[in-house]
Design an enzyme around this catalytic site. Structure first.
Site, short mmCIF file in Angstrom:
data_model
loop_
_atom_site.label_atom_id
_atom_site.label_comp_id
_atom_site.label_asym_id
_atom_site.label_seq_id
_atom_site.Cartn_x
_atom_site.Cartn_y
_atom_site.Cartn_z
N CYS A 46 2.77 0.04 -9.42
CA CYS A 46 2.47 0.62 -8.11
C CYS A 46 3.60 1.55 -7.63
CB CYS A 46 2.21 -0.47 -7.07
SG CYS A 46 3.68 -1.27 -6.48
N CYS A 48 5.25 1.60 -4.83
CA CYS A 48 6.42 1.00 -4.17
C CYS A 48 7.37 0.39 -5.18
CB CYS A 48 6.01 0.00 -3.08
SG CYS A 48 5.17 -1.47 -3.65
#
Length: 136
Positions: A46, A48
């Site tokens: 992902c 993040c």
């Protein structure tokens, strides 16, 4: 599961800085239950993880005081290894990315995904460094 060619560069961001990639549940158990401090990063594809988690982990392990072992498992890849790591992180729910610090097999510091999203890498690293200073 993701294709290995896709996650290889994401693994290398950590392994190039000394993290050991744990591939099996047995590897995870041996690492976490060992004497001393163990920093575990549940890596992820992902955004993040790329913008916040991996950079924070890399900054933190450059601190003078650091864990005895630094290891990583990859969510969406080695399922048994990730599940085993997460079993040691209870009562926290599974999240990726996430980071945990263990001392002599006991969880002493946890950073969940919601502590990572939207926070700068340095802020996350500062939290980790504080835990390293306290427990390592």
């Amino acid at each position: 599961m993701y294709p290995e060619y896709m996650v290889a560069p994401m693994r290398e961001e950590l392994t190039n800085d000394g993290f050991e990639q744990l591939m099996t549940a047995d590897d995870v158990e041996k690492a976490i239950t060992s004497e001393g401090t163990v920093f575990v990063v549940v890596n992820s594809v992902c955004g993040c993880a790329a913008a916040n988690a991996r950079p924070a982990a890399r900054i933190a392990v450059k601190n003078e005081k650091k864990p005895t072992k630094i290891v990583t498992v990859f969510a969406g890849m080695e399922k048994e290894a990730v599940d085993k790591a997460r079993s040691y992180m209870l009562p926290y729910p599974p999240s990726s990315p996430s980071m945990a610090l263990f001392k002599d097999g006991k969880l002493v510091h946890m950073i969940e995904r919601h502590h990572i999203e939207g926070r700068p890498a340095q802020m996350i690293a500062d939290s980790l460094i504080g835990a390293f200073e306290q427990y390592c």
